[in-house]
Design an enzyme around this catalytic site. Sequence first.
Site, short mmCIF file in Angstrom:
data_model
loop_
_atom_site.label_atom_id
_atom_site.label_comp_id
_atom_site.label_asym_id
_atom_site.label_seq_id
_atom_site.Cartn_x
_atom_site.Cartn_y
_atom_site.Cartn_z
N ARG A 164 0.83 -1.22 0.00
CA ARG A 164 0.00 0.00 0.00
C ARG A 164 0.85 1.26 0.00
O ARG A 164 0.52 2.26 0.66
CB ARG A 164 -0.96 0.05 1.21
N SER A 238 -10.73 1.13 3.82
CA SER A 238 -9.95 0.94 5.05
C SER A 238 -9.36 2.27 5.49
O SER A 238 -8.66 2.92 4.71
CB SER A 238 -8.81 -0.04 4.81
N GLU A 334 -4.60 5.31 6.19
CA GLU A 334 -4.34 4.98 4.78
C GLU A 334 -4.70 6.11 3.80
O GLU A 334 -3.90 6.44 2.93
CB GLU A 334 -5.07 3.69 4.39
P1 FAD Z 1 -8.36 9.74 -5.09
O1 FAD Z 1 -9.01 9.37 -3.80
O2 FAD Z 1 -9.00 10.79 -5.91
O3 FAD Z 1 -6.85 10.17 -4.80
C1 FAD Z 1 -6.09 9.45 -3.87
C2 FAD Z 1 -4.68 10.06 -3.85
O4 FAD Z 1 -4.05 9.80 -5.09
C3 FAD Z 1 -4.69 11.59 -3.71
O5 FAD Z 1 -3.59 11.97 -2.93
C4 FAD Z 1 -4.55 12.08 -5.13
O6 FAD Z 1 -3.89 13.33 -5.21
C5 FAD Z 1 -3.69 11.00 -5.74
N1 FAD Z 1 -3.98 10.84 -7.17
C6 FAD Z 1 -5.14 10.41 -7.73
N2 FAD Z 1 -5.02 10.38 -9.06
C7 FAD Z 1 -3.79 10.82 -9.35
C8 FAD Z 1 -3.07 11.07 -10.56
N3 FAD Z 1 -3.62 10.86 -11.76
N4 FAD Z 1 -1.81 11.55 -10.47
C9 FAD Z 1 -1.23 11.78 -9.28
N5 FAD Z 1 -1.86 11.60 -8.10
C10 FAD Z 1 -3.12 11.13 -8.15
N6 FAD Z 1 -7.76 0.43 -1.97
C11 FAD Z 1 -7.06 -0.73 -2.12
O7 FAD Z 1 -5.83 -0.70 -2.30
N7 FAD Z 1 -7.70 -1.94 -2.07
C12 FAD Z 1 -9.03 -2.07 -1.87
O8 FAD Z 1 -9.55 -3.16 -1.84
C13 FAD Z 1 -9.78 -0.85 -1.70
N8 FAD Z 1 -11.12 -0.92 -1.45
C14 FAD Z 1 -11.81 0.23 -1.24
C15 FAD Z 1 -13.18 0.13 -0.98
C16 FAD Z 1 -13.93 1.28 -0.78
C17 FAD Z 1 -15.40 1.15 -0.47
C18 FAD Z 1 -13.31 2.56 -0.86
C19 FAD Z 1 -14.13 3.80 -0.69
C20 FAD Z 1 -11.95 2.67 -1.12
C21 FAD Z 1 -11.18 1.49 -1.31
N9 FAD Z 1 -9.80 1.55 -1.57
C22 FAD Z 1 -9.09 0.39 -1.76
C23 FAD Z 1 -9.10 2.84 -1.67
C24 FAD Z 1 -9.24 3.51 -3.08
O9 FAD Z 1 -10.30 2.96 -3.80
C25 FAD Z 1 -7.96 3.38 -3.89
O10 FAD Z 1 -6.87 3.95 -3.20
C26 FAD Z 1 -8.07 4.07 -5.27
O11 FAD Z 1 -6.95 3.78 -6.03
C27 FAD Z 1 -8.27 5.59 -5.18
O12 FAD Z 1 -8.61 6.06 -6.45
P2 FAD Z 1 -9.22 7.51 -6.67
O13 FAD Z 1 -9.24 7.80 -8.12
O14 FAD Z 1 -10.51 7.62 -5.96
O15 FAD Z 1 -8.11 8.43 -5.95
P1 NAP Z 2 -10.17 -9.97 5.38
O1 NAP Z 2 -10.27 -11.00 4.33
O2 NAP Z 2 -11.21 -9.88 6.47
O3 NAP Z 2 -8.73 -10.03 6.08
C1 NAP Z 2 -8.36 -9.08 7.06
C2 NAP Z 2 -6.95 -8.63 6.79
O4 NAP Z 2 -6.09 -9.74 6.90
C3 NAP Z 2 -6.82 -8.07 5.41
O5 NAP Z 2 -6.55 -6.72 5.53
C4 NAP Z 2 -5.72 -8.86 4.75
O6 NAP Z 2 -4.59 -8.10 4.39
C5 NAP Z 2 -5.22 -9.81 5.80
N1 NAP Z 2 -5.23 -11.19 5.25
C6 NAP Z 2 -6.23 -12.06 5.27
N2 NAP Z 2 -5.84 -13.24 4.74
C7 NAP Z 2 -4.57 -13.09 4.37
C8 NAP Z 2 -3.61 -13.94 3.78
N3 NAP Z 2 -3.87 -15.21 3.46
N4 NAP Z 2 -2.38 -13.45 3.53
C9 NAP Z 2 -2.08 -12.21 3.84
N5 NAP Z 2 -2.93 -11.34 4.40
C10 NAP Z 2 -4.16 -11.78 4.67
O7 NAP Z 2 -10.05 -8.56 4.66
P2 NAP Z 2 -11.16 -7.52 4.23
O8 NAP Z 2 -10.96 -6.35 5.10
O9 NAP Z 2 -12.51 -8.13 4.07
O10 NAP Z 2 -10.66 -7.12 2.78
C11 NAP Z 2 -10.54 -8.07 1.75
C12 NAP Z 2 -9.48 -7.59 0.79
O11 NAP Z 2 -9.87 -6.35 0.20
C13 NAP Z 2 -8.15 -7.34 1.48
O12 NAP Z 2 -7.14 -7.71 0.60
C14 NAP Z 2 -8.15 -5.84 1.70
O13 NAP Z 2 -6.85 -5.27 1.66
C15 NAP Z 2 -8.97 -5.32 0.53
N6 NAP Z 2 -9.69 -4.09 0.89
C16 NAP Z 2 -8.97 -2.93 0.98
C17 NAP Z 2 -9.61 -1.74 1.29
C18 NAP Z 2 -8.85 -0.45 1.31
O14 NAP Z 2 -9.47 0.60 1.37
N7 NAP Z 2 -7.55 -0.47 1.25
C19 NAP Z 2 -10.97 -1.75 1.57
C20 NAP Z 2 -11.65 -2.94 1.51
C21 NAP Z 2 -11.01 -4.13 1.16
P3 NAP Z 2 -4.49 -7.31 2.99
O15 NAP Z 2 -5.19 -6.06 3.21
O16 NAP Z 2 -3.03 -7.14 2.85
O17 NAP Z 2 -5.06 -8.16 1.91
#
Ligand code: FAD
Ligand code: NAP
Length: 339
Positions: A164, A238, A334
Site C-alpha cells: 500500500r 480501510s 491509509e
Molecule cells: P483519489 O481518492 O481521488 O486520490 C487518492 C490520492 O491519489 C490523492 O492523494 C490524489 O492526489 C492522488 N492521485 C489520484 N489520481 C492521481 C493522478 N492521476 N496523479 C497523481 N496523483 C493522483 N484500496 C485498495 O488498495 N484496495 C481495496 O480493496 C480498496 N477498497 C476500497 C473500498 C472502498 C469502499 C473505498 C471507498 C476505497 C477502497 N480503496 C481500496 C481505496 C481507493 O479505492 C484506492 O486507493 C483508489 O486507487 C483511489 O482512487 P481515486 O481515483 O478515488 O483516488
Molecule cells: P479480510 O479477508 O477480512 O482479512 C483481514 C486482513 O487480513 C486483510 O486486511 C488482509 O490483508 C489480511 N489477510 C487475510 N488473509 C490473508 C492472507 N492469506 N495473507 C495475507 N494477508 C491476509 O479482509 P477484508 O478487510 O474483508 O478485505 C478483503 C481484501 O480487500 C483485502 O485484501 C483488503 O486489503 C482489501 N480491501 C482494501 C480496502 C482499502 O481501502 N484499502 C478496503 C476494503 C477491502 P491485505 O489487506 O493485505 O489483503
Amino acid sequence: MNIQTDVSLQSLHTLRLKSQARALCTVSGSAELREALAWARAEGLPPAVLGEGSNVVLPEYWEALVILQRTNGIDVLAQDENSVCLRVGAGENWHAFIAWALGQGYFGLENLALIPGTVGAAPIQNIGAYGVEVAPFIESVHGIVTADAAPVTLSTTDCQFAYRNSVFKGALRDEVIITAVDLHLSKQPGAQTAYPSLQAHLQSAGIDHATPLQVFNAVMDIRRSKLPDPAEQPNAGSFFKNPVLDMAAANALRERFPGVPCYAQSDGSVKVAAAWLIDQCGWRGHRVRGVGVHSEHALVLVNDGGDSAQELLQLASTIAADVAAKFDIDLAIEPRVYP
Ligand code: FAD
Ligand code: NAP
C-alpha cells in the site's frame, strides 16, 4: 479549459465531507493539464489532483486548484499470443477497465474488481485486494511534473512499490500528476484463488478450478456482502493500514494475544490485521457525532452525517490511541489527509 472558483467538493469524494475548493477544473489530456498548471502558477495556488476521491480526507476549505484527472483512452502497445501491453488513461475508472480487459481476454487483475477510483490512482498506493497487488502488472507510469509541466516516465523500480505504498506517497508526493499507466496482462486464463475468503466463496459455490470470470464475480459478491457502498454510506474504504511488524515484535504480540491474526510476508516481516486490533478495543459499530466505525468491518470509518473532517479525524485518533495503549502498535491512516 473551464476553471470554476469556490466550488463544493462534497459530491467529488466518497466520504462526502463538507469541503470547498478555491478553484476546480477537469482535464482530459496533457495539453489541458499543462494549461491548468500554468493557471495555478499564475494565481499562486498549489495544484492538487483528484481521481474519484475514494482515498482522501478533504479539508473544509482547500486553498488550491483541484484538478480532476479525466484523461481517458486505452491503447494496445504490444501483444503476442501470451500477453498484451496496454496504455490506459489515468482518468479511466478502475473497475470498468478490468471488466473491459476481461471481455477482451486480458487476464490478471480480477482480484482487484470493484476497487473504487481511477487507473491513475492505482499506482499511488499500489492498490491490492484478495491476495493480488497492481504493482507486478505495471510496466511504467507516465506523468507530468507539477513544477515545470515536463513529461516524465517512471519504471517500476522508480515507483518503489511496497505494501500500500509507492514513491508517489513519499519522495514524489504531489510532484507528478499521472497521465497514463502501462499494464502488462496475460492472455492465458490463470486464477489466483489462495486468499482464504475467496477460496471459501468459490468452494461453497462448488467451483474447483475457477476461471478469471468466476474470480471476478466472486470478488464482487464478497465485497458487496461485506463492504459499505460509499453511495449509500459515505466512507473511504480501510481507514488504517495493516501494521507490519518485525518477527520479534510479532512473536511478543502473539504471546500476549494468542488470537491475533498475523500474516508472514516474503521479507520476513509480519502483517497484523488492524481490523482485529480495533475490534478488540470495542470500537466496531460505535458512533460518535455523525461518524463511526462500520458494524461489519472495523477498518472502515463511515460518515453518517458528520460535517467536516474534524470529527472523523478525532475519532481516528481516539481509536489509534486505544490500539496503541492496548497493543503498543501505532496505526497509520491509509487515505491522504489534506490539511
Ligand atoms: P483519489 O481518492 O481521488 O486520490 C487518492 C490520492 O491519489 C490523492 O492523494 C490524489 O492526489 C492522488 N492521485 C489520484 N489520481 C492521481 C493522478 N492521476 N496523479 C497523481 N496523483 C493522483 N484500496 C485498495 O488498495 N484496495 C481495496 O480493496 C480498496 N477498497 C476500497 C473500498 C472502498 C469502499 C473505498 C471507498 C476505497 C477502497 N480503496 C481500496 C481505496 C481507493 O479505492 C484506492 O486507493 C483508489 O486507487 C483511489 O482512487 P481515486 O481515483 O478515488 O483516488
Ligand atoms: P479480510 O479477508 O477480512 O482479512 C483481514 C486482513 O487480513 C486483510 O486486511 C488482509 O490483508 C489480511 N489477510 C487475510 N488473509 C490473508 C492472507 N492469506 N495473507 C495475507 N494477508 C491476509 O479482509 P477484508 O478487510 O474483508 O478485505 C478483503 C481484501 O480487500 C483485502 O485484501 C483488503 O486489503 C482489501 N480491501 C482494501 C480496502 C482499502 O481501502 N484499502 C478496503 C476494503 C477491502 P491485505 O489487506 O493485505 O489483503
